[in-house]
Design a protein around this motif. Structure first.
Motif, short mmCIF file in Angstrom:
data_model
loop_
_atom_site.label_atom_id
_atom_site.label_comp_id
_atom_site.label_asym_id
_atom_site.label_seq_id
_atom_site.Cartn_x
_atom_site.Cartn_y
_atom_site.Cartn_z
N THR A 11 -13.20 -10.47 121.35
CA THR A 11 -12.35 -11.33 121.38
C THR A 11 -10.04 -11.83 121.92
O THR A 11 -9.95 -10.36 122.33
CB THR A 11 -11.94 -12.32 120.24
OG1 THR A 11 -10.95 -11.10 119.38
CG2 THR A 11 -12.67 -12.15 118.74
N VAL A 12 -10.20 -12.43 122.56
CA VAL A 12 -9.06 -12.50 123.38
C VAL A 12 -8.13 -11.54 122.61
O VAL A 12 -7.60 -10.69 122.89
CB VAL A 12 -8.12 -13.88 123.84
CG1 VAL A 12 -6.87 -13.55 124.29
CG2 VAL A 12 -8.78 -14.48 124.97
N SER A 13 -8.09 -11.71 121.34
CA SER A 13 -6.75 -11.11 120.16
C SER A 13 -6.90 -9.69 120.16
O SER A 13 -6.15 -8.52 120.31
CB SER A 13 -6.41 -11.48 119.38
OG SER A 13 -8.02 -12.16 118.49
N GLU A 14 -8.64 -8.83 120.03
CA GLU A 14 -9.00 -8.43 120.33
C GLU A 14 -8.90 -6.96 121.51
O GLU A 14 -8.06 -5.70 121.41
CB GLU A 14 -10.88 -7.94 120.04
CG GLU A 14 -10.65 -8.22 119.12
CD GLU A 14 -12.03 -8.33 118.35
OE1 GLU A 14 -12.48 -8.26 117.13
OE2 GLU A 14 -12.88 -8.61 118.82
N LEU A 15 -8.85 -8.03 122.58
CA LEU A 15 -9.00 -6.99 123.75
C LEU A 15 -6.90 -6.77 124.26
O LEU A 15 -6.81 -5.40 124.63
CB LEU A 15 -8.89 -7.49 125.04
CG LEU A 15 -10.34 -8.06 125.14
CD1 LEU A 15 -10.18 -9.10 126.55
CD2 LEU A 15 -10.74 -6.69 125.93
N GLY A 16 -6.31 -7.74 123.28
CA GLY A 16 -5.28 -7.35 123.43
C GLY A 16 -4.30 -6.17 122.66
O GLY A 16 -3.41 -5.75 122.93
N ALA A 17 -5.10 -6.13 121.48
CA ALA A 17 -4.84 -5.10 120.28
C ALA A 17 -5.34 -3.46 121.20
O ALA A 17 -4.11 -3.07 121.37
CB ALA A 17 -5.00 -5.42 119.17
#
Length: 154
Positions: free
Chosen positions: A60-66
């Motif tokens: 997800t976008v948030s997993e990529l961000g993390a």
């Protein structure tokens, strides 16, 4: 007497200067592929996930961000540009509409092979051996993780 506040004595300055120098090495190489350094990092994470072939759902976008330590305000426009370039696809998760999954397109997958030359070219530009760079990377990773653990406890 040596000044403890001399700029060249500061670890932060050495890291800052090295980061800028490395960015200067990456820029012309990545320009050949029409990519920026942050876009390259996103593709690295996606290629790594794809190569794992473990059947996990797309990140997800948030997993990529993390994974990249980027906030969504930085990551979203970056992903939009990669999508316009035809390298990634974003879509709402069928399991949870709040989550946006990111997948590589065929063009994004095909770009992986020509990009394999990038690390070698960076190693050559540094004047360090591959072993020296691995040691440096491992030290910097350890410093980063230690600082993050300490700030999470605070």
């Amino acid at each position: 007497m040596t000044d403890p506040l001399g700029v060249r004595r500061q670890v932060c300055f050495a890291l800052y200067a090295a980061q800028r120098a490395l960015t200067d090495v990456y820029r012309p190489i990545l320009d050949e592929f029409g990519l920026t350094y942050p876009q390259y990092l996103v593709l690295l994470v996606l290629w790594e996930r794809d190569a794992a072939g473990d059947g996990r759902t797309p990140p997800t976008v948030s997993e990529l961000g993390a994974a990249l330590r980027l906030d969504s305000g930085t990551l979203s426009p970056l992903l939009k540009r990669l999508e316009v370039a035809g390298l990634v696809r974003r879509r709402r998760s069928t399991r949870d509409e709040r989550r946006v999954e990111v997948t590589l397109t065929d063009a994004g997958l095909a770009l992986r092979q020509p990009m394999c030359q990038v690390p070698r070219r960076v190693v050559e530009a540094t004047g360090l051996t591959e072993a020296e760079l691995v040691g440096l990377r491992d030290t910097l990773t350890r410093v980063t993780e230690t600082i993050h653990r300490a700030t999470e406890r605070s």
